[in-house]
Design a protein around this motif. Structure first.
Motif, short mmCIF file in Angstrom:
data_model
loop_
_atom_site.label_atom_id
_atom_site.label_comp_id
_atom_site.label_asym_id
_atom_site.label_seq_id
_atom_site.Cartn_x
_atom_site.Cartn_y
_atom_site.Cartn_z
N ARG A 40 0.85 -1.19 0.00
CA ARG A 40 0.00 0.00 0.00
C ARG A 40 0.89 1.24 0.00
O ARG A 40 1.78 1.37 0.84
CB ARG A 40 -0.89 -0.02 1.24
N GLU A 42 1.20 5.00 0.78
CA GLU A 42 0.50 6.03 1.55
C GLU A 42 0.97 7.41 1.08
O GLU A 42 1.87 8.01 1.66
CB GLU A 42 0.73 5.79 3.04
N GLN A 75 -3.37 5.52 -1.65
CA GLN A 75 -4.38 6.21 -0.84
C GLN A 75 -5.05 7.34 -1.59
O GLN A 75 -6.25 7.58 -1.40
CB GLN A 75 -3.74 6.72 0.45
N ARG A 78 -8.24 6.53 -3.14
CA ARG A 78 -9.30 6.05 -2.25
C ARG A 78 -10.00 7.20 -1.50
O ARG A 78 -10.66 6.99 -0.49
CB ARG A 78 -8.71 5.05 -1.25
N TYR A 82 -12.69 7.31 1.90
CA TYR A 82 -12.42 7.96 3.19
C TYR A 82 -13.55 8.94 3.54
O TYR A 82 -14.01 8.99 4.69
CB TYR A 82 -11.09 8.71 3.14
N CYS A 188 -6.67 7.55 7.41
CA CYS A 188 -6.56 6.74 6.19
C CYS A 188 -6.04 5.35 6.50
O CYS A 188 -6.51 4.35 5.94
CB CYS A 188 -5.66 7.44 5.18
N ASP A 192 -7.98 1.90 5.65
CA ASP A 192 -7.30 0.93 4.79
C ASP A 192 -7.15 -0.42 5.49
O ASP A 192 -7.42 -1.48 4.91
CB ASP A 192 -5.92 1.45 4.38
N ASP A 195 -10.62 -2.04 5.76
CA ASP A 195 -11.15 -2.46 4.45
C ASP A 195 -10.37 -3.64 3.87
O ASP A 195 -10.94 -4.51 3.21
CB ASP A 195 -11.09 -1.30 3.46
N MET A 196 -9.06 -3.64 4.10
CA MET A 196 -8.21 -4.69 3.51
C MET A 196 -8.10 -5.92 4.40
O MET A 196 -7.39 -6.87 4.05
CB MET A 196 -6.83 -4.10 3.20
#
Length: 469
Positions: A40, A42, A75, A78, A82, A188, A192, A195-196
């Motif tokens: 990921r 960021e 991020q 996304r 958020y 964030c 994340d 959600d992940m």
């Protein structure tokens, strides 16, 4: 439950050694448990994040062979998600609008520091039962804060550091979205991770202070969605330089790709990083796959790990010795080209590498040490003065004549040198050392007869005659 770990760097610079170790440990934990490893990016720090830094991270991961199962996720892509979660929290009452201006907050901070108080938000706009809030000022776009619990403690059993507890009273209501609508880092990360489906967060211990805030936000989200599970946390201690100070640019190569430039094999760097703060008995040398089979968080030391360049060099030398010559030929050809050296068909580079690979700590050393096979060497003046004496030159001239008539094999070459040594009542080095200086430019090399066999008869005789003149 499937194990899911993540590596979540910020693309504000290269992939440094500390980040690479975090990625390696997260990767290994997922592989050990048959889980998923997620990358990921960021990149919400728009001012400092760059495409070049993103690419540097991807290049570093690829060079180390840390393959990820999902991602990379960004991020900045996304933002809608958020904002959706923030609206849900505002409705649920776990977040609220804050109209305090930057000037007000700065003045509050200065006053608290002058009173020797811990700087924190004073809760002016925090809604409470029975509390009357001020009238929102005209023309001010509010930030959004998380309504942190005020009672009790937030606690977790850190998989490296053990039990950690923080009183909620120590935590103020952090901003989760700025006045311009941009969500903040800690928020964030929480969205994340939830959600992940991240099950274990393995990261540097500079994030310990973020963890209680993130846990509280995850708990708030879990009240709205029962599927959300709070991950386990493992915080890795920092890496210190050779001098015991925090690893930084002044210690030399701190970028992963700098190690590639400096002539280290990825296998050696992986092996070394695995031993920075983790151990498996007395094992020192092992593959990435073996590391994944052995890895656990129980054997990570909570104290800082110290970087040791000598140990890394020792490991790198081991992996160079074990490396396939065909791989080394491809790599060394590129490194020689950077030195301005073009590899010719003869002598065969694979044979030259085979002769020298056990003598080098890095691939750069290996390339530099064999360059003389493909270009005329620069003779070291000190070595020449010491070994190319007036007494030895006639002996070398005579040796040149006898070498010109032999079948060019290492054994036959050795025989001729031995004959010159014996007939002149000398010791072998008295002849071998000046030969090394004339042929390689320096007084150190592998067995001189093997060097001469590879260089070829015409080249050897030409270099000796040139040096004698």
């Amino acid at each position: 439950m499937t194990v899911r770990t993540r590596f979540a760097p910020s693309p504000t610079g290269f992939l440094h050694i500390g980040g690479a170790r975090t990625a390696l440990f997260s990767w290994a934990f997922a592989k050990k448990h048959g889980g998923d490893f997620i990358l990921r990016i960021e990149d919400t720090d728009v001012a400092r994040s760059t495409p070049e830094a993103v690419q540097a991270i991807l290049d570093g991961m690829q060079w180390l062979g840390l393959d990820y199962d999902e991602g990379p996720f960004y991020q900045m892509q996304r933002m809608d998600r958020y904002k959706e979660v923030i609206q849900t929290m505002l409705v649920a009452g776990t977040a609220y609008h804050c109209y305090s201006s930057r000037e007000e907050l700065d003045a509050l901070r200065e006053q608290q520091m002058a009173n020797k108080q811990k700087p924190r938000y004073d809760g002016k706009w925090r809604p409470e039962v029975g509390k009357t809030l001020p009238t929102p000022p005209a023309g001010i776009t509010p930030a959004i804060r998380f309504k942190n619990p005020v009672d009790g403690v937030v606690a977790w059993d850190d998989m490296v550091k053990g039990r950690i507890e923080i009183a909620n009273a120590e935590l103020d209501d952090l901003i989760i979205a700025r006045a311009d609508g941009t969500p903040t880092y800690n928020f964030c990360v929480v969205v994340d991770d939830s959600d992940m489906g991240i099950t274990q967060v393995i990261r540097g211990d500079d994030h310990v202070n973020n963890t209680p805030r993130q846990i509280n936000m995850l708990k708030a989200l879990a009240e709205l969605d029962a599927k959300i599970v709070i991950p386990q946390y493992a915080h890795l201690s920092m890496i210190l330089g050779n001098d015991g100070q925090k690893l930084s640019k002044r210690h030399g190569a701190v970028s992963v790709m700098q190690y590639d430039d400096d002539g280290y094999l990825p296998e050696a760097v992986i092996n070394y990083l695995a031993r920075l703060g983790w151990s498996h008995g007395d094992e020192e040398v092992f593959s990435k796959q073996q590391f994944a089979e052995w890895f656990d968080l129980d054997h990570i030391t909570p104290s800082a790990a110290q970087f040791n360049t000598e140990k890394l060099n020792w490991l790198n030398a081991h992996y160079i010795k074990q490396a396939d010559n065909a791989y080394l030929v491809k790599d060394i050809t590129k490194r020689l080209a950077k030195l301005g050296v073009t590899v010719s068909e003869q002598p065969a580079l694979s044979a030259v590498i085979d002769l020298y690979k056990e003598r080098a700590n890095t691939l750069n050393e290996l390339a530099a040490s064999i360059a003389y096979f493909y270009q005329n060497p620069v003779i070291d003046e000190v070595a020449a003065e010491k070994h190319l004496t007036a007494e030895i030159k006639p002996i070398l001239a005579a040796l040149t004549q006898s070498l010109g008539s032999i079948d060019w094999q290492a054994e036959a070459i050795h025989h001729e040198i031995e004959a010159a040594v014996t007939s002149n009542s000398l010791k072998f080095p008295k002849v071998a050392m000046p030969l090394r200086v004339m042929l390689t430019g320096i007084a150190q090399s592998p067995s001189i007869d093997q060097v001469m066999a590879l260089l070829g008869k015409d080249e050897v005789l030409a270099r000796i005659n040139s040096a004698l003149k």
